[in-house]
Design a protein around this motif. Structure first.
Motif, PDB file in Angstrom:
ATOM      1  N   GLY A   1     -11.533   1.310   5.499  1.00  0.00           N
ATOM      2  CA  GLY A   1     -10.655   0.175   5.249  1.00  0.00           C
ATOM      3  C   GLY A   1     -10.763  -0.465   3.892  1.00  0.00           C
ATOM      4  O   GLY A   1     -10.182  -1.522   3.656  1.00  0.00           O
ATOM      5  N   PHE A   2     -11.481   0.167   2.956  1.00  0.00           N
ATOM      6  CA  PHE A   2     -11.637  -0.395   1.612  1.00  0.00           C
ATOM      7  C   PHE A   2     -10.830   0.447   0.629  1.00  0.00           C
ATOM      8  O   PHE A   2     -11.125   1.619   0.416  1.00  0.00           O
ATOM      9  CB  PHE A   2     -13.112  -0.437   1.210  1.00  0.00           C
ATOM     10  CG  PHE A   2     -13.947  -1.287   2.116  1.00  0.00           C
ATOM     11  CD1 PHE A   2     -14.029  -2.654   1.926  1.00  0.00           C
ATOM     12  CD2 PHE A   2     -14.622  -0.719   3.190  1.00  0.00           C
ATOM     13  CE1 PHE A   2     -14.781  -3.448   2.777  1.00  0.00           C
ATOM     14  CE2 PHE A   2     -15.375  -1.496   4.052  1.00  0.00           C
ATOM     15  CZ  PHE A   2     -15.457  -2.871   3.848  1.00  0.00           C
ATOM     16  N   CYS A   3      -9.799  -0.161   0.043  1.00  0.00           N
ATOM     17  CA  CYS A   3      -8.874   0.561  -0.831  1.00  0.00           C
ATOM     18  C   CYS A   3      -8.934  -0.002  -2.246  1.00  0.00           C
ATOM     19  O   CYS A   3      -9.007  -1.218  -2.439  1.00  0.00           O
ATOM     20  CB  CYS A   3      -7.446   0.460  -0.306  1.00  0.00           C
ATOM     21  SG  CYS A   3      -7.243   1.100   1.366  1.00  0.00           S
ATOM     22  N   THR A   4      -8.899   0.868  -3.230  1.00  0.00           N
ATOM     23  CA  THR A   4      -8.882   0.450  -4.628  1.00  0.00           C
ATOM     24  C   THR A   4      -7.551  -0.215  -4.946  1.00  0.00           C
ATOM     25  O   THR A   4      -6.485   0.360  -4.723  1.00  0.00           O
ATOM     26  CB  THR A   4      -9.096   1.651  -5.558  1.00  0.00           C
ATOM     27  OG1 THR A   4     -10.406   2.184  -5.334  1.00  0.00           O
ATOM     28  CG2 THR A   4      -8.964   1.243  -7.025  1.00  0.00           C
ATOM     29  N   THR A   5      -7.605  -1.443  -5.438  1.00  0.00           N
ATOM     30  CA  THR A   5      -6.388  -2.162  -5.812  1.00  0.00           C
ATOM     31  C   THR A   5      -6.237  -2.269  -7.320  1.00  0.00           C
ATOM     32  O   THR A   5      -5.152  -2.511  -7.822  1.00  0.00           O
ATOM     33  CB  THR A   5      -6.399  -3.583  -5.207  1.00  0.00           C
ATOM     34  OG1 THR A   5      -7.594  -4.267  -5.619  1.00  0.00           O
ATOM     35  CG2 THR A   5      -6.369  -3.513  -3.685  1.00  0.00           C
ATOM     36  N   SER A   6      -7.334  -2.099  -8.044  1.00  0.00           N
ATOM     37  CA  SER A   6      -7.306  -2.113  -9.507  1.00  0.00           C
ATOM     38  C   SER A   6      -8.617  -1.514  -9.992  1.00  0.00           C
ATOM     39  O   SER A   6      -9.526  -1.256  -9.207  1.00  0.00           O
ATOM     40  CB  SER A   6      -7.144  -3.541 -10.045  1.00  0.00           C
ATOM     41  OG  SER A   6      -8.313  -4.310  -9.790  1.00  0.00           O
TER      42      SER A   6
ATOM     43  N   LYS B   1     -10.861  -2.969 -11.613  1.00  0.00           N
ATOM     44  CA  LYS B   1     -11.938  -3.939 -11.456  1.00  0.00           C
ATOM     45  C   LYS B   1     -12.272  -4.175  -9.980  1.00  0.00           C
ATOM     46  O   LYS B   1     -13.303  -4.761  -9.678  1.00  0.00           O
ATOM     47  CB  LYS B   1     -11.562  -5.258 -12.127  1.00  0.00           C
ATOM     48  CG  LYS B   1     -11.458  -5.171 -13.640  1.00  0.00           C
ATOM     49  CD  LYS B   1     -11.166  -6.537 -14.242  1.00  0.00           C
ATOM     50  CE  LYS B   1     -11.098  -6.465 -15.767  1.00  0.00           C
ATOM     51  NZ  LYS B   1     -10.808  -7.777 -16.374  1.00  0.00           N
ATOM     52  N   ALA B   2     -11.368  -3.771  -9.106  1.00  0.00           N
ATOM     53  CA  ALA B   2     -11.584  -3.984  -7.672  1.00  0.00           C
ATOM     54  C   ALA B   2     -11.494  -2.646  -6.958  1.00  0.00           C
ATOM     55  O   ALA B   2     -10.608  -2.428  -6.143  1.00  0.00           O
ATOM     56  CB  ALA B   2     -10.563  -4.971  -7.127  1.00  0.00           C
ATOM     57  N   ASN B   3     -12.436  -1.751  -7.294  1.00  0.00           N
ATOM     58  CA  ASN B   3     -12.406  -0.452  -6.648  1.00  0.00           C
ATOM     59  C   ASN B   3     -12.973  -0.548  -5.230  1.00  0.00           C
ATOM     60  O   ASN B   3     -13.601  -1.533  -4.857  1.00  0.00           O
ATOM     61  CB  ASN B   3     -13.147   0.600  -7.472  1.00  0.00           C
ATOM     62  CG  ASN B   3     -14.620   0.286  -7.612  1.00  0.00           C
ATOM     63  OD1 ASN B   3     -15.361   0.248  -6.637  1.00  0.00           O
ATOM     64  ND2 ASN B   3     -15.072   0.060  -8.836  1.00  0.00           N
ATOM     65  N   ALA B   4     -12.727   0.497  -4.455  1.00  0.00           N
ATOM     66  CA  ALA B   4     -13.083   0.470  -3.041  1.00  0.00           C
ATOM     67  C   ALA B   4     -14.581   0.271  -2.828  1.00  0.00           C
ATOM     68  O   ALA B   4     -14.990  -0.506  -1.955  1.00  0.00           O
ATOM     69  CB  ALA B   4     -12.622   1.769  -2.374  1.00  0.00           C
ATOM     70  N   THR B   5     -15.403   0.951  -3.618  1.00  0.00           N
ATOM     71  CA  THR B   5     -16.855   0.836  -3.453  1.00  0.00           C
ATOM     72  C   THR B   5     -17.333  -0.579  -3.746  1.00  0.00           C
ATOM     73  O   THR B   5     -18.215  -1.110  -3.050  1.00  0.00           O
ATOM     74  CB  THR B   5     -17.585   1.835  -4.372  1.00  0.00           C
ATOM     75  OG1 THR B   5     -17.109   3.154  -4.099  1.00  0.00           O
ATOM     76  CG2 THR B   5     -19.082   1.784  -4.144  1.00  0.00           C
ATOM     77  N   GLN B   6     -16.767  -1.213  -4.774  1.00  0.00           N
ATOM     78  CA  GLN B   6     -17.154  -2.582  -5.107  1.00  0.00           C
ATOM     79  C   GLN B   6     -16.781  -3.539  -3.980  1.00  0.00           C
ATOM     80  O   GLN B   6     -17.541  -4.450  -3.633  1.00  0.00           O
ATOM     81  CB  GLN B   6     -16.498  -3.022  -6.413  1.00  0.00           C
ATOM     82  CG  GLN B   6     -16.977  -4.374  -6.921  1.00  0.00           C
ATOM     83  CD  GLN B   6     -18.475  -4.399  -7.164  1.00  0.00           C
ATOM     84  OE1 GLN B   6     -19.014  -3.523  -7.839  1.00  0.00           O
ATOM     85  NE2 GLN B   6     -19.165  -5.383  -6.593  1.00  0.00           N
TER      86      GLN B   6
ATOM     87  N   ALA C   1     -10.765  16.517  -6.348  1.00  0.00           N
ATOM     88  CA  ALA C   1     -12.195  16.258  -6.186  1.00  0.00           C
ATOM     89  C   ALA C   1     -12.481  14.776  -6.061  1.00  0.00           C
ATOM     90  O   ALA C   1     -13.400  14.369  -5.357  1.00  0.00           O
ATOM     91  CB  ALA C   1     -12.968  16.840  -7.373  1.00  0.00           C
ATOM     92  N   ASN C   2     -11.687  13.946  -6.742  1.00  0.00           N
ATOM     93  CA  ASN C   2     -11.942  12.505  -6.733  1.00  0.00           C
ATOM     94  C   ASN C   2     -10.984  11.728  -5.839  1.00  0.00           C
ATOM     95  O   ASN C   2     -11.035  10.505  -5.786  1.00  0.00           O
ATOM     96  CB  ASN C   2     -11.857  11.962  -8.165  1.00  0.00           C
ATOM     97  CG  ASN C   2     -12.991  12.468  -9.031  1.00  0.00           C
ATOM     98  OD1 ASN C   2     -14.087  11.933  -9.020  1.00  0.00           O
ATOM     99  ND2 ASN C   2     -12.724  13.545  -9.772  1.00  0.00           N
ATOM    100  N   ASN C   3     -10.104  12.461  -5.147  1.00  0.00           N
ATOM    101  CA  ASN C   3      -9.215  11.846  -4.166  1.00  0.00           C
ATOM    102  C   ASN C   3      -8.344  10.736  -4.720  1.00  0.00           C
ATOM    103  O   ASN C   3      -8.073   9.744  -4.065  1.00  0.00           O
ATOM    104  CB  ASN C   3     -10.017  11.290  -2.988  1.00  0.00           C
ATOM    105  CG  ASN C   3     -10.700  12.387  -2.219  1.00  0.00           C
ATOM    106  OD1 ASN C   3     -10.053  13.324  -1.775  1.00  0.00           O
ATOM    107  ND2 ASN C   3     -12.007  12.290  -2.097  1.00  0.00           N
ATOM    108  N   TYR C   4      -7.899  10.884  -5.968  1.00  0.00           N
ATOM    109  CA  TYR C   4      -7.090   9.833  -6.554  1.00  0.00           C
ATOM    110  C   TYR C   4      -5.728   9.690  -5.899  1.00  0.00           C
ATOM    111  O   TYR C   4      -5.094   8.649  -6.005  1.00  0.00           O
ATOM    112  CB  TYR C   4      -6.886  10.091  -8.046  1.00  0.00           C
ATOM    113  CG  TYR C   4      -8.037   9.624  -8.879  1.00  0.00           C
ATOM    114  CD1 TYR C   4      -8.477   8.313  -8.809  1.00  0.00           C
ATOM    115  CD2 TYR C   4      -8.720  10.498  -9.716  1.00  0.00           C
ATOM    116  CE1 TYR C   4      -9.545   7.879  -9.556  1.00  0.00           C
ATOM    117  CE2 TYR C   4      -9.783  10.072 -10.470  1.00  0.00           C
ATOM    118  CZ  TYR C   4     -10.191   8.768 -10.387  1.00  0.00           C
ATOM    119  OH  TYR C   4     -11.256   8.354 -11.133  1.00  0.00           O
ATOM    120  N   ILE C   5      -5.235  10.747  -5.243  1.00  0.00           N
ATOM    121  CA  ILE C   5      -3.919  10.620  -4.634  1.00  0.00           C
ATOM    122  C   ILE C   5      -3.994  10.759  -3.122  1.00  0.00           C
ATOM    123  O   ILE C   5      -3.008  11.030  -2.465  1.00  0.00           O
ATOM    124  CB  ILE C   5      -2.918  11.631  -5.208  1.00  0.00           C
ATOM    125  CG1 ILE C   5      -3.341  13.042  -4.813  1.00  0.00           C
ATOM    126  CG2 ILE C   5      -2.760  11.494  -6.679  1.00  0.00           C
ATOM    127  CD1 ILE C   5      -2.262  14.048  -5.027  1.00  0.00           C
ATOM    128  N   GLY C   6      -5.175  10.576  -2.561  1.00  0.00           N
ATOM    129  CA  GLY C   6      -5.305  10.706  -1.123  1.00  0.00           C
ATOM    130  C   GLY C   6      -4.786   9.511  -0.353  1.00  0.00           C
ATOM    131  O   GLY C   6      -4.645   9.567   0.853  1.00  0.00           O
TER     132      GLY C   6
END
Length: 351
Positions: A174-179, A181-186, A288-293
């Motif tokens: 449920g954690f999605c990168t929105t920018s 500065k606000a990536n999913a891991t952060q 590999a980095n799932n940028y479009i997943g």
């Protein structure tokens, strides 16, 4: 009053297990307190990979007609990968600093109680993070907990069905990168710090206000609704970029077809070759980095995977070309890719 910290650790199981001999113990470790350490989980990494991914690898290999596409060991596959995956990740969670425990010795037991509660509840929240090591260290200046985990993502329609992918594991929780500065891991770390802060307060520890998360306290149902709303907003914002990705994929496929056309001149073929190599390298990076997943149509995701597979099959006997395909992007190329409308505009038509 102490702050909550959660830095990324080095992932040294030798250190976490206190596997030192009599002559090489670090000076910062108080060996008289080492018996107070707690090991919650301690699993060999290679063994963990067989347990987690073994069945998925067997199913994948059974579908392969070519022996060179089979995966002998997913552990070795990730270890040799040039796509920045790690065999496992480590975070170190802690309340306070050295002075907080020197000024009030009772805080040491309170911190221990809080860390035990956090360790025991970690898996309940983070089903996609398979813990292979959890070590509470009481023999250093500040009590702290090392959490070692393998991020596991599922639902892939092509290739291996179960994979090591931190980004996708975060999205599935449920954690999605929105920018940038606000990536999913952060966002995940912010949430974990907030949870640990609540645990610390329940154990009698005071937490610095400036370190508290601004995330609201939500029920499971409320959190689910908020997450769905956030995903919908992201999907709407990215609609144009996702459409552009699909168009660029079609342009890349056209470039491949033109490369195979004998009626084009050598100069034109070279141009298409460079465009094709650039495309495949970027496709490898993005997969590999799932940028479009996230929130992308099945058609686009399938086309991306098929493009890469078709190209590798078509040129499987050309070692020079395969060598060019497999070159990882350098830092400049990664930055360039990420700056193009959040991985969208102009990627695949050789510009």
């Amino acid at each position: 009053m102490g702050s909550i910290s959660m830095p990324q650790g080095k992932g040294s199981q030798y250190h976490n297990r206190r596997g030192y001999n009599h002559s090489n113990w670090p000076k910062n470790i108080d060996r008289s307190r080492t018996p107070d350490n707690i090991t919650f989980i301690d699993v060999d990494v290679r063994t963990a990979y067989k347990s987690i991914f073994g069945r998925a690898v067997d199913e994948y290999n059974a579908r392969q007609k070519r022996a060179d596409r089979k995966i002998d060991s997913y552990y070795d596959y990730i270890k040799k990968s040039k796509n920045k995956e790690k065999l496992f990740y480590e975070d170190v969670i802690q309340w306070g600093c050295k002075e907080d425990f020197e000024n009030n010795p009772h805080n040491r037991e309170r911190a221990k109680k809080a860390l035990v509660k956090y360790a025991n509840s970690f898996h309940e929240r983070n089903h996609n993070l398979k813990i292979i090591g959890a070590y509470l260290h009481m023999d250093e200046a500040s009590p702290h907990l090392h959490i070692d985990y393998i991020p596991v993502a599922s639902g892939y329609k092509q290739g291996l069905k179960l994979r090591n992918s931190l980004d996708r594991a975060m999205r599935e929780m449920g954690f999605c990168t929105t920018s940038k500065k606000a990536n999913a891991t952060q966002q995940w770390k912010d949430n974990e710090r907030s949870i640990f802060a609540d645990i610390c307060r329940s154990c009698g520890l005071q937490v610095d206000r400036e370190q508290q998360s601004t995330r609201q306290s939500l029920s499971v149902e409320e959190y689910g609704k908020a997450r769905d709303k956030m995903k919908a907003e992201i999907a709407e914002e990215k609609a144009e970029e996702l459409q552009q990705i699909e168009e660029n994929l079609k342009a890349a496929k056209e470039a491949k077809e033109k490369w195979e056309d004998l009626y084009y001149s050598d100069r034109e073929k070279d141009c298409f070759y460079q465009s094709l190599v650039k495309t495949v390298r970027q496709v490898n990076f993005m997969l590999a980095n799932n940028y479009i997943g996230w929130n992308i149509s099945d058609n686009a995701r399938l086309m991306l995977s098929n493009l890469r597979d078709e190209v590798y099959t078509a040129y499987g006997n050309d070692r020079s070309m395969l060598h060019d395909f497999n070159k990882p992007l350098n830092t400049h190329e990664e930055d360039e890719l990420c700056q193009q409308s959040d991985y969208g505009n102009g990627i695949y038509n050789g510009r």
